[in-house]
Design a protein around this motif. Structure first.
Motif, mmCIF file in Angstrom:
data_model
loop_
_atom_site.group_PDB
_atom_site.id
_atom_site.type_symbol
_atom_site.label_atom_id
_atom_site.label_comp_id
_atom_site.label_asym_id
_atom_site.label_seq_id
_atom_site.Cartn_x
_atom_site.Cartn_y
_atom_site.Cartn_z
ATOM 1 N N ALA A 1 -37.865 -6.915 -16.598
ATOM 2 C CA ALA A 1 -36.995 -7.970 -17.111
ATOM 3 C C ALA A 1 -37.152 -8.095 -18.617
ATOM 4 N N GLY A 2 -38.380 -7.934 -19.104
ATOM 5 C CA GLY A 2 -38.605 -7.950 -20.544
ATOM 6 C C GLY A 2 -38.000 -6.746 -21.236
ATOM 7 N N VAL A 3 -38.099 -5.586 -20.573
ATOM 8 C CA VAL A 3 -37.463 -4.389 -21.121
ATOM 9 C C VAL A 3 -35.958 -4.609 -21.248
ATOM 10 N N LEU A 4 -35.348 -5.187 -20.222
ATOM 11 C CA LEU A 4 -33.905 -5.444 -20.267
ATOM 12 C C LEU A 4 -33.545 -6.397 -21.395
ATOM 13 N N ALA A 5 -34.326 -7.459 -21.573
ATOM 14 C CA ALA A 5 -34.062 -8.387 -22.681
ATOM 15 C C ALA A 5 -34.135 -7.661 -24.014
ATOM 16 N N GLY A 6 -35.107 -6.755 -24.137
ATOM 17 C CA GLY A 6 -35.231 -5.982 -25.362
ATOM 18 C C GLY A 6 -34.083 -5.021 -25.573
ATOM 19 N N LEU A 7 -33.616 -4.394 -24.495
ATOM 20 C CA LEU A 7 -32.495 -3.461 -24.612
ATOM 21 C C LEU A 7 -31.214 -4.189 -25.005
ATOM 22 N N ASP A 8 -30.995 -5.365 -24.439
ATOM 23 C CA ASP A 8 -29.804 -6.132 -24.803
ATOM 24 C C ASP A 8 -29.857 -6.542 -26.280
ATOM 25 N N TRP A 9 -31.027 -6.946 -26.739
ATOM 26 C CA TRP A 9 -31.196 -7.295 -28.156
ATOM 27 C C TRP A 9 -30.969 -6.074 -29.038
ATOM 28 N N ASN B 1 -40.883 -16.288 -22.332
ATOM 29 C CA ASN B 1 -40.113 -17.366 -21.737
ATOM 30 C C ASN B 1 -40.678 -18.712 -22.158
ATOM 31 N N GLY B 2 -39.911 -19.774 -21.976
ATOM 32 C CA GLY B 2 -40.359 -21.097 -22.383
ATOM 33 C C GLY B 2 -39.989 -21.397 -23.822
ATOM 34 N N ASP B 3 -40.649 -22.396 -24.394
ATOM 35 C CA ASP B 3 -40.338 -22.868 -25.740
ATOM 36 C C ASP B 3 -40.719 -21.816 -26.782
ATOM 37 N N PRO B 4 -39.738 -21.273 -27.507
ATOM 38 C CA PRO B 4 -40.069 -20.241 -28.500
ATOM 39 C C PRO B 4 -40.821 -20.779 -29.711
ATOM 40 N N ALA B 5 -40.856 -22.094 -29.883
ATOM 41 C CA ALA B 5 -41.482 -22.677 -31.073
ATOM 42 C C ALA B 5 -42.965 -22.334 -31.163
ATOM 43 N N ARG B 6 -43.600 -22.053 -30.031
ATOM 44 C CA ARG B 6 -45.041 -21.762 -30.069
ATOM 45 C C ARG B 6 -45.349 -20.440 -30.770
ATOM 46 N N PHE B 7 -44.321 -19.632 -30.995
ATOM 47 C CA PHE B 7 -44.500 -18.361 -31.698
ATOM 48 C C PHE B 7 -43.911 -18.388 -33.109
ATOM 49 N N ALA B 8 -43.572 -19.563 -33.592
ATOM 50 C CA ALA B 8 -42.838 -19.679 -34.857
ATOM 51 C C ALA B 8 -43.605 -19.098 -36.040
ATOM 52 N N ASP B 9 -44.925 -19.131 -35.996
ATOM 53 C CA ASP B 9 -45.719 -18.664 -37.139
ATOM 54 C C ASP B 9 -45.463 -17.194 -37.463
ATOM 55 N N TRP B 10 -45.013 -16.425 -36.498
ATOM 56 C CA TRP B 10 -44.808 -14.986 -36.740
ATOM 57 C C TRP B 10 -43.397 -14.665 -37.209
ATOM 58 N N GLY B 11 -42.472 -15.569 -37.060
ATOM 59 C CA GLY B 11 -41.115 -15.342 -37.542
ATOM 60 C C GLY B 11 -40.372 -14.217 -36.842
ATOM 61 N N LEU B 12 -40.715 -13.964 -35.585
ATOM 62 C CA LEU B 12 -40.065 -12.894 -34.832
ATOM 63 C C LEU B 12 -38.958 -13.453 -33.943
ATOM 64 N N PRO B 13 -37.910 -12.681 -33.675
ATOM 65 C CA PRO B 13 -36.961 -13.091 -32.642
ATOM 66 C C PRO B 13 -37.689 -13.209 -31.302
ATOM 67 N N VAL B 14 -37.426 -14.266 -30.557
ATOM 68 C CA VAL B 14 -38.032 -14.465 -29.238
ATOM 69 C C VAL B 14 -36.941 -14.284 -28.194
ATOM 70 N N LEU B 15 -37.139 -13.326 -27.301
ATOM 71 C CA LEU B 15 -36.126 -12.925 -26.329
ATOM 72 C C LEU B 15 -36.563 -13.345 -24.934
ATOM 73 N N PRO B 16 -35.948 -14.351 -24.343
ATOM 74 C CA PRO B 16 -36.309 -14.724 -22.972
ATOM 75 C C PRO B 16 -35.733 -13.740 -21.963
ATOM 76 N N ASP B 17 -36.344 -13.703 -20.787
ATOM 77 C CA ASP B 17 -35.783 -12.905 -19.701
ATOM 78 C C ASP B 17 -34.381 -13.415 -19.378
ATOM 79 N N THR B 18 -33.503 -12.490 -19.044
ATOM 80 C CA THR B 18 -32.170 -12.875 -18.581
ATOM 81 C C THR B 18 -32.083 -12.827 -17.055
ATOM 82 N N ILE B 19 -33.140 -12.331 -16.409
ATOM 83 C CA ILE B 19 -33.256 -12.326 -14.950
ATOM 84 C C ILE B 19 -34.188 -13.458 -14.569
ATOM 85 N N GLU B 20 -33.768 -14.344 -13.712
ATOM 86 C CA GLU B 20 -34.581 -15.500 -13.359
ATOM 87 C C GLU B 20 -35.736 -15.123 -12.433
ATOM 88 N N GLY B 21 -36.765 -15.992 -12.450
ATOM 89 C CA GLY B 21 -37.851 -15.854 -11.486
ATOM 90 C C GLY B 21 -39.006 -14.977 -11.918
#
Length: 208
Positions: free
Chosen positions: A77-85, A51-71
């Motif tokens: 919640a991370g598993v769900l984001a991965g399953l949706d991707w 979660n947050g600014d994905p730019a901090r992980f830019a060096d790895w060139g990976l898709p960054v998947l934020p949680d879709t469930i708030e809080g």
């Protein structure tokens, strides 16, 4: 069968004082770099749940998947984001690992797949011996194999307030891949500054 892999890094790292545990230095490389190095030969493609600014992980060139469930709803919640991707990739399942566990097994994915095939269960979690538990096993709920077909069920469960991983996995049927090799714990995770010191010592010993 090669499955997509998702690194779970969506937590708040409160015991580490906040920030991204995976970006802490371990032997001249961020912990996350060690995790990617272990997962990439086992899973393809690889994405990062954070979660947050994905730019901090830019060096790895990976898709960054934020949680879709708030809080900050926890690992599920991370598993769900991965399953949706993964659904968008046409995949039938994903494997997940934790971003703060730099020594996990290099045959993790193969053994999770084998456990699922042998038992016929839809989900598989890694486990280690744990004499302190009634079952004698300690399951590692961030190290698992998850079917895309259950993503809407998981979404509904999270929307209903469920947060504990094993309550959901056991509801659907969960295989266990047992790792009981001698030596240091492969699922040692870096939660605190003292853990980071221990991880550095372990890495130095392994490289000596």
């Amino acid at each position: 069968m090669t499955l997509p892999g998702v690194i779970l890094a969506g937590g708040l790292a409160t015991r580490m004082g906040g920030g991204d545990k995976g970006l802490r230095d371990l032997g001249g490389k961020p912990i996350l770099g060690h995790v990617i190095d272990r997962l990439a030969p086992q899973a393809n493609p690889v994405a990062l749940n954070a979660n947050g600014d994905p730019a901090r992980f830019a060096d790895w060139g990976l898709p960054v998947l934020p949680d879709t469930i708030e809080g900050f709803a926890g690992p599920l919640a991370g598993v769900l984001a991965g399953l949706d991707w993964a659904a968008g990739q046409g995949a039938e399942a994903i494997v997940t690992v934790a971003a703060d566990t730099p020594f996990f097994p290099t045959d993790l994915v193969a053994r999770l797949q084998a456990a699922r095939v042998q038992t016929g269960q839809p989900i598989a979690l890694a486990a280690s011996p744990d004499a302190g538990r009634k079952s004698g096993l300690g399951r590692h709920p961030t190290f698992g194999l998850w079917p895309v077909a259950l993503r809407d069920d998981l979404r509904a469960a999270l929307g209903g307030g469920l947060r504990k991983v094993v309550l959901w996995t056991d509801r659907h049927g969960c295989a266990t891949a047992l790792f009981e090799e001698p030596g240091p714990d492969p699922f040692f995770n870096v939660n605190t500054p003292d853990d980071l010191t221990a991880a550095r010592a372990r890495l130095e010993k392994a490289q000596a």
